[in-house]
Design a protein around this motif. Structure first.
Motif, mmCIF file in Angstrom:
data_model
loop_
_atom_site.group_PDB
_atom_site.id
_atom_site.type_symbol
_atom_site.label_atom_id
_atom_site.label_comp_id
_atom_site.label_asym_id
_atom_site.label_seq_id
_atom_site.Cartn_x
_atom_site.Cartn_y
_atom_site.Cartn_z
ATOM 1 N N MET A 1 0.828 -1.210 0.000
ATOM 2 C CA MET A 1 0.000 0.000 0.000
ATOM 3 C C MET A 1 0.862 1.260 0.000
ATOM 4 O O MET A 1 0.537 2.246 -0.651
ATOM 5 C CB MET A 1 -0.927 0.013 1.217
ATOM 6 C CG MET A 1 -1.907 1.182 1.218
ATOM 7 S SD MET A 1 -3.051 1.148 2.595
ATOM 8 C CE MET A 1 -1.959 1.554 3.953
ATOM 9 N N LEU A 2 1.970 1.215 0.738
ATOM 10 C CA LEU A 2 2.847 2.381 0.806
ATOM 11 C C LEU A 2 3.436 2.708 -0.559
ATOM 12 O O LEU A 2 3.524 3.868 -0.953
ATOM 13 C CB LEU A 2 3.962 2.136 1.822
ATOM 14 C CG LEU A 2 4.979 3.272 1.994
ATOM 15 C CD1 LEU A 2 4.267 4.540 2.439
ATOM 16 C CD2 LEU A 2 6.065 2.872 2.984
ATOM 17 N N THR A 3 3.822 1.650 -1.295
ATOM 18 C CA THR A 3 4.384 1.866 -2.630
ATOM 19 C C THR A 3 3.354 2.517 -3.549
ATOM 20 O O THR A 3 3.674 3.444 -4.312
ATOM 21 C CB THR A 3 4.850 0.528 -3.226
ATOM 22 O OG1 THR A 3 5.827 -0.055 -2.371
ATOM 23 C CG2 THR A 3 5.456 0.742 -4.612
ATOM 24 N N ALA A 4 2.108 2.050 -3.475
ATOM 25 C CA ALA A 4 1.040 2.624 -4.302
ATOM 26 C C ALA A 4 0.785 4.079 -3.925
ATOM 27 O O ALA A 4 0.566 4.929 -4.800
ATOM 28 C CB ALA A 4 -0.237 1.808 -4.149
ATOM 29 N N LEU A 5 0.838 4.373 -2.631
ATOM 30 C CA LEU A 5 0.616 5.747 -2.176
ATOM 31 C C LEU A 5 1.731 6.672 -2.659
ATOM 32 O O LEU A 5 1.466 7.800 -3.097
ATOM 33 C CB LEU A 5 0.517 5.781 -0.655
ATOM 34 C CG LEU A 5 0.307 7.160 -0.015
ATOM 35 C CD1 LEU A 5 -0.986 7.785 -0.531
ATOM 36 C CD2 LEU A 5 0.273 7.045 1.510
ATOM 37 N N LEU A 6 2.965 6.199 -2.595
ATOM 38 C CA LEU A 6 4.090 7.012 -3.074
ATOM 39 C C LEU A 6 3.989 7.248 -4.580
ATOM 40 O O LEU A 6 4.273 8.341 -5.068
ATOM 41 C CB LEU A 6 5.415 6.317 -2.733
ATOM 42 C CG LEU A 6 5.787 6.258 -1.248
ATOM 43 C CD1 LEU A 6 7.065 5.458 -1.051
ATOM 44 C CD2 LEU A 6 5.950 7.668 -0.683
ATOM 45 N N GLY A 7 3.573 6.219 -5.320
ATOM 46 C CA GLY A 7 3.394 6.387 -6.761
ATOM 47 C C GLY A 7 2.302 7.389 -7.082
ATOM 48 O O GLY A 7 2.460 8.239 -7.969
ATOM 49 N N ALA A 8 1.188 7.300 -6.360
ATOM 50 C CA ALA A 8 0.087 8.239 -6.565
ATOM 51 C C ALA A 8 0.517 9.656 -6.200
ATOM 52 O O ALA A 8 0.157 10.625 -6.898
ATOM 53 C CB ALA A 8 -1.122 7.831 -5.725
ATOM 54 N N THR A 9 1.309 9.789 -5.136
ATOM 55 C CA THR A 9 1.803 11.113 -4.740
ATOM 56 C C THR A 9 2.688 11.709 -5.820
ATOM 57 O O THR A 9 2.630 12.911 -6.104
ATOM 58 C CB THR A 9 2.593 11.014 -3.422
ATOM 59 O OG1 THR A 9 1.736 10.493 -2.400
ATOM 60 C CG2 THR A 9 3.125 12.373 -2.994
ATOM 61 N N GLY A 10 3.509 10.874 -6.457
ATOM 62 C CA GLY A 10 4.350 11.352 -7.550
ATOM 63 C C GLY A 10 3.534 11.867 -8.726
ATOM 64 O O GLY A 10 3.843 12.916 -9.300
ATOM 65 N N VAL A 11 2.478 11.140 -9.067
ATOM 66 C CA VAL A 11 1.605 11.579 -10.166
ATOM 67 C C VAL A 11 0.928 12.900 -9.811
ATOM 68 O O VAL A 11 0.879 13.840 -10.628
ATOM 69 C CB VAL A 11 0.551 10.497 -10.475
ATOM 70 C CG1 VAL A 11 -0.454 11.018 -11.502
ATOM 71 C CG2 VAL A 11 1.224 9.236 -10.999
ATOM 72 N N LEU A 12 0.411 12.998 -8.601
ATOM 73 C CA LEU A 12 -0.252 14.231 -8.175
ATOM 74 C C LEU A 12 0.728 15.398 -8.119
ATOM 75 O O LEU A 12 0.372 16.539 -8.442
ATOM 76 C CB LEU A 12 -0.899 14.023 -6.803
ATOM 77 C CG LEU A 12 -2.086 13.052 -6.758
ATOM 78 C CD1 LEU A 12 -2.532 12.819 -5.323
ATOM 79 C CD2 LEU A 12 -3.239 13.570 -7.609
ATOM 80 N N ALA A 13 1.980 15.125 -7.719
ATOM 81 C CA ALA A 13 2.980 16.188 -7.664
ATOM 82 C C ALA A 13 3.274 16.732 -9.052
ATOM 83 O O ALA A 13 3.380 17.959 -9.255
ATOM 84 C CB ALA A 13 4.267 15.662 -7.020
ATOM 85 N N LEU A 14 3.393 15.847 -10.035
ATOM 86 C CA LEU A 14 3.642 16.293 -11.407
ATOM 87 C C LEU A 14 2.485 17.140 -11.927
ATOM 88 O O LEU A 14 2.692 18.180 -12.567
ATOM 89 C CB LEU A 14 3.858 15.087 -12.318
ATOM 90 C CG LEU A 14 5.159 14.303 -12.100
ATOM 91 C CD1 LEU A 14 5.172 13.064 -12.995
ATOM 92 C CD2 LEU A 14 6.364 15.187 -12.406
ATOM 93 N N LEU A 15 1.258 16.723 -11.640
ATOM 94 C CA LEU A 15 0.089 17.485 -12.077
ATOM 95 C C LEU A 15 -0.001 18.826 -11.360
ATOM 96 O O LEU A 15 -0.457 19.820 -11.939
ATOM 97 C CB LEU A 15 -1.179 16.663 -11.839
ATOM 98 C CG LEU A 15 -1.313 15.391 -12.679
ATOM 99 C CD1 LEU A 15 -2.522 14.588 -12.238
ATOM 100 C CD2 LEU A 15 -1.408 15.726 -14.161
#
Length: 210
Positions: free
Chosen positions: A1-15
């Motif tokens: 779950m942590l890996t998925a959250l970090l990936g989602a955070t990266g996408v949101l940061a780029l946007l």
């Protein structure tokens, strides 16, 4: 779950880093009224995102995204608001700065209406942006970490997006405030107002025609 959250955070940061109407609005308020006004605008933007996030979790934003008529009304209202902000900047270049800043670029004491206006400007610009509803309802479910209930996962990502937005725009306001003396020059203020006016109108037209 942590890996998925970090990936989602990266996408949101780029946007979050992609320039948009929020950055143009924050630029104008921070440069013409000072750091405090810029931060109030950021706060209004954050509240607008939280409202859309709450509607998304409750399922109401999905109804808006699915209703062509309602979406069109909100979209045109948002486009009109951006164009109005842009036209005001074009028709009165440097006027707000002359009212609210000293010769060295520091605020001279904001009027209560100006302080509330900054917060409302950020709030209204986001509340009247139906693309946030589409963004949240279309992207957040796909990014929500597994192992959590969908509503909880989306709520968590909304909070992450709001935090990223506040940090990014807050840092941007601070950088602008450090160059206050440069932006305090009348010629620079007028040029900036004209530029942000054109940018805001451009975003308004883009929202209306997208």
């Amino acid at each position: 779950m942590l890996t998925a959250l970090l990936g989602a955070t990266g996408v949101l940061a780029l946007l979050t880093l992609v320039p948009g109407p929020d950055m143009a609005i924050v630029t104008k308020r921070a440069v013409t009224r000072g750091r405090a006004d810029g931060l109030r605008t950021v706060a209004g933007i954050a509240v607008g995102l939280l409202l859309w996030g709450a509607l998304t979790v409750a399922g109401l934003a999905a109804l808006l995204a699915a209703s062509a008529d309602v979406y069109l009304v909100v979209k045109l209202a948002g486009a009109a608001y951006l164009c109005w902000l842009g036209l005001r900047a074009l028709l009165r270049p440097g006027a707000e700065a002359a009212d609210g800043r000293a010769a060295d670029g520091r605020p001279t004491g904001e009027r209560s209406a100006g302080a509330g206006g900054a917060w409302r400007t950020g709030l209204v610009a986001n509340v009247l942006n139906p693309k946030i509803a589409v963004f949240y309802t279309g992207l957040l479910p796909a990014l929500a970490p597994p192992g959590l209930r969908p509503a909880v996962g989306m709520a968590l990502l909304v909070l992450v997006h709001v935090l990223l937005t506040v940090v990014w725009l807050g840092t941007y306001v601070y950088v602008l405030s450090r160059a206050g003396r440069f932006f305090a020059r009348p010629r620079v203020r007028r040029a900036l107002d004209r530029t942000t006016g054109v940018v805001l109108i451009g975003f308004g037209v883009r929202v209306a025609t997208s």
